[in-house]
Motif scaffolding. Structure first.
Motif, PDB file in Angstrom:
ATOM      1  N   MET A   1       0.825  -1.194   0.000  1.00 54.20           N
ATOM      2  CA  MET A   1       0.000   0.000   0.000  1.00 54.20           C
ATOM      3  C   MET A   1       0.873   1.263   0.000  1.00 54.20           C
ATOM      4  SD  MET A   1      -3.013   1.055  -0.129  1.00 54.20           S
ATOM      5  CE  MET A   1      -4.445   1.698   0.589  1.00 54.20           C
ATOM      6  N   GLN A   2       1.942   1.236   0.790  1.00 52.49           N
ATOM      7  CA  GLN A   2       2.859   2.378   0.866  1.00 52.49           C
ATOM      8  C   GLN A   2       3.481   2.653  -0.505  1.00 52.49           C
ATOM      9  OE1 GLN A   2       3.025   4.098   3.605  1.00 52.49           O
ATOM     10  NE2 GLN A   2       4.626   5.526   3.059  1.00 52.49           N
ATOM     11  N   GLN A   3       3.857   1.571  -1.206  1.00 49.10           N
ATOM     12  CA  GLN A   3       4.453   1.710  -2.541  1.00 49.10           C
ATOM     13  C   GLN A   3       3.458   2.353  -3.509  1.00 49.10           C
ATOM     14  OE1 GLN A   3       7.497   1.300  -3.334  1.00 49.10           O
ATOM     15  NE2 GLN A   3       7.324   1.579  -5.534  1.00 49.10           N
ATOM     16  N   LEU A   5       1.019   4.402  -2.768  1.00 49.05           N
ATOM     17  CA  LEU A   5       0.891   5.819  -2.418  1.00 49.05           C
ATOM     18  C   LEU A   5       2.076   6.626  -2.934  1.00 49.05           C
ATOM     19  CD1 LEU A   5      -0.519   5.637   1.225  1.00 49.05           C
ATOM     20  CD2 LEU A   5      -1.706   6.384  -0.842  1.00 49.05           C
ATOM     21  N   LYS A   6       3.287   6.072  -2.831  1.00 54.48           N
ATOM     22  CA  LYS A   6       4.469   6.756  -3.355  1.00 54.48           C
ATOM     23  C   LYS A   6       4.370   6.910  -4.870  1.00 54.48           C
ATOM     24  CE  LYS A   6       7.839   5.602   0.180  1.00 54.48           C
ATOM     25  NZ  LYS A   6       9.129   4.962   0.472  1.00 54.48           N
ATOM     26  N   GLN A   7       3.899   5.871  -5.524  1.00 53.49           N
ATOM     27  CA  GLN A   7       3.745   5.911  -6.978  1.00 53.49           C
ATOM     28  C   GLN A   7       2.709   6.967  -7.378  1.00 53.49           C
ATOM     29  OE1 GLN A   7       2.538   2.160  -8.663  1.00 53.49           O
ATOM     30  NE2 GLN A   7       3.316   2.688 -10.678  1.00 53.49           N
ATOM     31  N   GLN A   9       1.891   9.634  -5.663  1.00 51.72           N
ATOM     32  CA  GLN A   9       2.450  10.954  -5.388  1.00 51.72           C
ATOM     33  C   GLN A   9       3.425  11.357  -6.491  1.00 51.72           C
ATOM     34  OE1 GLN A   9       4.541  11.294  -1.660  1.00 51.72           O
ATOM     35  NE2 GLN A   9       4.767  13.503  -1.848  1.00 51.72           N
TER      36      GLN A   9
END
Length: 103
Positions: A1-3, A5-7, A9
């Protein structure tokens, strides 16, 4: 999920950069063999208009109006092509088109 969100952004930053570049880019359009020339931004905002004296006939303002419209359409068509080339790959990365953009 964090990945993810970074993508997302990163994609948003790239989109904002592309929009800034389009707003700063200038494209030209003309009509009547150069009698009327316009410049628009890559976002389609009209920033300049030049009318050659030979295009001005007080008895025929309709032709001048048609030349102005044709020049603006010419410049906007180039701006839209630029938008599609610059923004298209970004929209594809978002899983399809972005509502309101011409691709």
């Amino acid at each position: 999920m964090q990945q993810l969100l970074k993508q997302a952004q990163k994609m948003q930053e790239e989109l904002a950069k592309a929009q800034r570049e389009l707003a700063e880019a200038h494209v030209a359009g003309s009509a009547g063999g150069g009698l009327v020339e316009v410049t628009v931004t890559g976002a389609g905002e009209l920033v300049s208009l030049t009318i050659a004296p030979a295009a001005v006939d007080p008895e025929d303002t309709e032709t001048l109006a048609d030349l102005i419209l044709a020049a603006v359409r010419d410049a906007n068509a180039t701006a839209q092509k630029m938008q599609a080339e610059r923004m298209g790959p970004l929209a594809q990365g978002l899983g399809g088109g972005i509502p309101g953009l011409p691709f």
